[in-house]
Design a protein around this motif. Structure first.
Motif, PDB file in Angstrom:
ATOM      1  N   LYS A 129       0.377   5.616  -1.126  1.00  0.00           N
ATOM      2  CA  LYS A 129      -0.192   6.698  -2.097  1.00  0.00           C
ATOM      3  C   LYS A 129      -1.504   7.350  -1.514  1.00  0.00           C
ATOM      4  O   LYS A 129      -2.307   6.761  -0.467  1.00  0.00           O
ATOM      5  CB  LYS A 129      -0.730   5.693  -3.277  1.00  0.00           C
ATOM      6  CG  LYS A 129      -1.592   6.540  -4.179  1.00  0.00           C
ATOM      7  CD  LYS A 129      -1.781   5.600  -5.232  1.00  0.00           C
ATOM      8  CE  LYS A 129      -2.692   6.071  -6.373  1.00  0.00           C
ATOM      9  NZ  LYS A 129      -2.993   5.214  -7.119  1.00  0.00           N
ATOM     10  N   THR A 138       1.364   1.457 -13.473  1.00  0.00           N
ATOM     11  CA  THR A 138       0.700   2.321 -12.681  1.00  0.00           C
ATOM     12  C   THR A 138       1.588   2.653 -11.427  1.00  0.00           C
ATOM     13  O   THR A 138       2.536   1.695 -11.048  1.00  0.00           O
ATOM     14  CB  THR A 138      -0.702   1.714 -12.526  1.00  0.00           C
ATOM     15  OG1 THR A 138      -1.480   2.909 -11.797  1.00  0.00           O
ATOM     16  CG2 THR A 138      -0.476   0.640 -11.469  1.00  0.00           C
ATOM     17  N   HIS A 193       0.618   2.527  -7.890  1.00  0.00           N
ATOM     18  CA  HIS A 193      -0.686   2.121  -7.145  1.00  0.00           C
ATOM     19  C   HIS A 193      -0.559   2.145  -5.729  1.00  0.00           C
ATOM     20  O   HIS A 193      -1.384   2.068  -4.858  1.00  0.00           O
ATOM     21  CB  HIS A 193      -1.121   0.737  -7.772  1.00  0.00           C
ATOM     22  CG  HIS A 193      -2.404   0.280  -7.511  1.00  0.00           C
ATOM     23  ND1 HIS A 193      -3.392   0.789  -7.948  1.00  0.00           N
ATOM     24  CD2 HIS A 193      -2.735  -0.613  -6.600  1.00  0.00           C
ATOM     25  CE1 HIS A 193      -4.606   0.144  -7.449  1.00  0.00           C
ATOM     26  NE2 HIS A 193      -4.404  -0.684  -6.667  1.00  0.00           N
ATOM     27  N   PHE A 194       0.555   2.184  -5.242  1.00  0.00           N
ATOM     28  CA  PHE A 194       0.860   1.736  -3.511  1.00  0.00           C
ATOM     29  C   PHE A 194       1.623   2.972  -3.128  1.00  0.00           C
ATOM     30  O   PHE A 194       1.365   3.137  -1.971  1.00  0.00           O
ATOM     31  CB  PHE A 194       1.688   0.622  -3.418  1.00  0.00           C
ATOM     32  CG  PHE A 194       1.234  -0.595  -4.210  1.00  0.00           C
ATOM     33  CD1 PHE A 194       0.112  -1.295  -3.914  1.00  0.00           C
ATOM     34  CD2 PHE A 194       1.870  -1.009  -5.416  1.00  0.00           C
ATOM     35  CE1 PHE A 194      -0.168  -2.476  -4.480  1.00  0.00           C
ATOM     36  CE2 PHE A 194       1.453  -2.134  -6.012  1.00  0.00           C
ATOM     37  CZ  PHE A 194       0.399  -2.793  -5.732  1.00  0.00           C
ATOM     38  N   ILE A 215       4.493  -4.263  -3.753  1.00  0.00           N
ATOM     39  CA  ILE A 215       3.266  -4.383  -3.554  1.00  0.00           C
ATOM     40  C   ILE A 215       3.047  -3.963  -2.154  1.00  0.00           C
ATOM     41  O   ILE A 215       1.637  -4.125  -1.618  1.00  0.00           O
ATOM     42  CB  ILE A 215       2.461  -5.554  -3.935  1.00  0.00           C
ATOM     43  CG1 ILE A 215       3.152  -6.805  -3.121  1.00  0.00           C
ATOM     44  CG2 ILE A 215       2.678  -5.830  -5.472  1.00  0.00           C
ATOM     45  CD1 ILE A 215       2.480  -7.890  -3.291  1.00  0.00           C
TER      46      ILE A 215
END
Lengths: 304, 368
Positions: free
Chosen positions: B169, B232, B234-235, B267
């Motif tokens: 991201k 969300t 997020h990564f 993750i």
């Protein structure tokens, strides 16, 4: 050398007395017990023993700062007295009355020992140093054994709510809670933070008597940290299925908290835990309980 | 084995992970006899199908109806793009063939419902691929069923895959176009991170949610009735660009008054030395249970070890074999497999309700 007075139970006094040699630039000088336990086993000759009333009337010259380890009602009352007498105070555990204390210019450090646990400190450092990147998900499981002397639900859930607010550095914008219909000692709550951050926390106080269990995972944008009792279990063989025994972290959290208190008094360190932190955590506790009772999501704009 | 028929399986598309048709081929009760797909599929699909067919020395037919008509099939294994899972499965079911399908069941709940109807109408067996036969999951099930922790009150699954999914991201430059989902998934085939292959972008909850929700279904025997979720991106830039999650948390209200949660995320490879931290936590009226899904495992470290190699190797993992065993038993005895069409549909309904909950910021009922 900062001279410290301790107000707490005799049982707690044994623990605090045992930390004497680990504190820098501070020493215990007075102990005011909250019970009538065996005082000889606590501080021995390390400190004078007195009553709380005498401590704040006749022994004022014997100490520079006071450490209070008591339940919320007692802690809040003593905190106010200490503030009136301009004595710096490390006080725990504060609850819903924290807002009424009004520290003024005197140092009031609320005791949040859970922040000083070595594993939590390690996770926090990994966040602070940017190793993990922006926090995304905090996952906590905290299971406690059934206790004859039950702590209140507020006392049980406040530490993890404080940790969540501390790690995300803000209060949640949404709160959703679930309680078990068949277990009054179980609650789980789901906190949402800005930028998509989230915390999921389940807390049970219904394990059979014996050990507790704690697991904290912080997942960040660039990495993750796992502080998990499951990883830190050793095995004991004594017939039948082996037992798991946890590697002890000692009372390092109390040492670190006390040392920070002393260092702040000395002007060597900036306070990392403030009364505002406690007040925020208490407000979120209220929202968690409100959500559990109303079965509604509590959102930031709805807050009283 | 003696006297039991070896079941003939056609593979209907094999465009992503091929663990499913490989598991079929590896079990002695099944044999792969053909790979088939629709002729109008793009070239990359035909190339992958052909490659798999060649490896197993079976023909590749660009006509599903013809393959079904000519190869005397008992079942099909569907491992296509996600949005085609149900369509291919329904076509096979309408021909009276049993079906094993990869996850996710579908990208739409109405498609799941259509499949459930087809399975019942044609009285065939359907297995949705899952991980419920992992050794630790079986251990959790046995412990709960034994009553050692009493009546189940709460169950939580933390399910984090430490895998990457393309550029991180925040790495897209100002004038760069957004990442195309399908292109990214096609490209990801080489490193196996193409679990969401298909035209329609899918978040991690939708792609992998079946696994942890499958555990919860197995352990509780109940459906999820209400959810509250947060998600969300997020990564991974691909997830940001396509507005789908790579991190999610879901509060669950399950049947029989059980509560629970699911935390799931892709993750990033740097976040765990192995495939990820995956755990089951269960609280009962008499105690609690903490299970690491990856056990048993063996740790192997050595000089010049590649960074990408897992240091801990799962062992005694017979999930694939046991799933196929379960499916053969289901066919032989006219019983239901460990995760049937209705179960899969109910799990999909939980996922869709979670996505809706996240969108509206409120709890959502799961309709069964």
């Amino acid at each position: 050398m900062i001279r410290l007075a301790l107000i707490g139970s005799s049982e707690k006094a044994k623990i605090y007395a045992g930390l004497s040699t680990r504190l820098h630039r501070a020493t215990w000088t007075v102990f005011a017990p909250l019970d009538s336990g065996d005082l000889s086993k606590a501080f021995g000759s390390l400190a004078k023993v007195t009553t709380i009333d005498d401590l704040f009337s006749q022994k004022l010259d014997d100490f520079d700062a006071v450490v209070v380890d008591a339940d919320a009602d007692v802690a809040e009352r003593i905190a106010k007295e200490a503030m009136n007498l301009s004595k710096p105070a490390l006080v725990g555990m504060l609850g819903q009355g924290a807002e009424t204390i009004g520290a003024g210019n005197v140092l009031l450090m609320p005791a949040h020992p859970w922040r000083f646990i070595p594993s939590i400190q390690a996770v926090r450092r990994s966040v602070d140093t940017g190793k993990l990147g922006a926090p995304g998900l905090l996952r906590i499981h905290r299971w406690l054994p059934l206790s004859k002397i039950k702590s209140t639900i507020i006392e049980r859930i406040l530490p993890d709510i404080d940790l969540a607010c501390w790690f995300f550095n803000e209060v949640p914008d949404s709160v959703w809670s679930l309680q078990s219909a068949v277990n009054d000692d179980y609650i789980q709550f789901h906190l949402g933070f800005t930028n998509g951050g989230m915390a999921m926390i389940d807390l049970a106080a219904s394990l059979p008597s014996g050990g507790d269990y704690y697991s904290l995972t912080m997942i960040g944008e660039k990495g993750a940290a796992y502080a998990d009792d499951h990883h830190n279990m050793n095995l004991l063989y004594s017939g039948g299925q082996p037992s798991a025994i946890r590697s002890n972290q000692g009372h390092a959290e109390l040492v670190h908290q006390l040392q920070e208190f002393v260092d702040v008094i000395d002007g060597k360190y900036e306070q990392t835990v403030s009364l505002a932190d406690t007040i925020c955590a208490v407000q979120v506790v209220d929202q968690v309980l409100e959500s559990a009772n109303t079965r509604e999501v509590v959102k930031k704009e709805q807050r009283k | 084995m003696e006297g039991l028929k070896v079941l003939r399986c056609g593979v209907l598309s094999v465009v992503k992970h091929d663990y499913l048709p490989r598991a079929v081929a590896a079990h002695s009760r099944f044999e792969l006899v053909v790979v088939a797909d629709d002729a109008d599929q793009p070239d990359w699909v035909h190339e992958r199908n052909q490659l798999f067919a060649d490896e197993f020395s079976v023909p590749y037919i660009k006509n599903v109806a013809k393959a079904i008509a000519e190869y005397d099939l008992d079942l099909v294994a569907v491992s296509s793009q996600a949005e085609r899972h149900c369509e291919l499965a329904v076509r096979a079911a309408e021909e009276g063939l049993h079906v094993i399908a990869d996850k996710p069941m579908s990208t739409s709940l109405s498609e799941c419902d259509r499949l459930v109807d087809a399975v019942y109408k044609n009285d065939i067996k359907f297995l949705l691929w899952n991980r419920n036969y992992l050794p630790s999951v079986i251990q959790a099930k046995e412990a709960i069923d034994s009553g050692v922790i009493g009546e189940l009150q709460a169950v939580h699954v933390d399910f984090y895959f430490s895998k990457d999914a393309g550029p991180p991201k925040g790495t897209r430059k100002v004038n760069d176009p957004p990442i195309d989902w399908l292109e990214r998934q096609i490209e990801a085939h080489t490193d196996g991170s193409d679990g969401g292959v298909g035209v329609q972008p899918m978040g991690e909850l939708q792609i992998e949610g079946i696994y942890p929700l499958g555990y919860i279904h197995l352990l509780t025997g109940e459906n999820v009735h209400r959810v509250f979720a947060r998600t969300t991106s997020h990564f991974h830039q691909a997830n940001v660009d396509n507005n789908v999650d790579d991190l999610a948390s879901v509060s669950l209200e399950i049947g029989k008054g059980i509560v629970g949660s699911l935390c799931i995320g892709r993750i990033g490879a740097a976040s765990h030395p192995d495939i990820g931290e995956i755990k089951i936590h269960a609280i009962g009226s008499k105690g609690g249970l903490v299970i690491t899904e990856a056990r048993p495992e063996v740790s192997i470290y050595y000089r010049d070890q590649p960074l990408s190699e897992f240091k801990n190797e799962r062992i005694a993992n017979e999930n694939d074999f046991l799933l196929m065993d379960d499916f053969a038993r289901s066919i032989d005895t006219d019983s239901e497999p460990i995760l049937n069409a209705q179960n899969g549909r109910d799990i999909a309904a939980t996922v869709f309700a979670s996505l809706e909950s996240c969108k509206i910021g409120a709890p959502v009922e799961v309709f069964h």
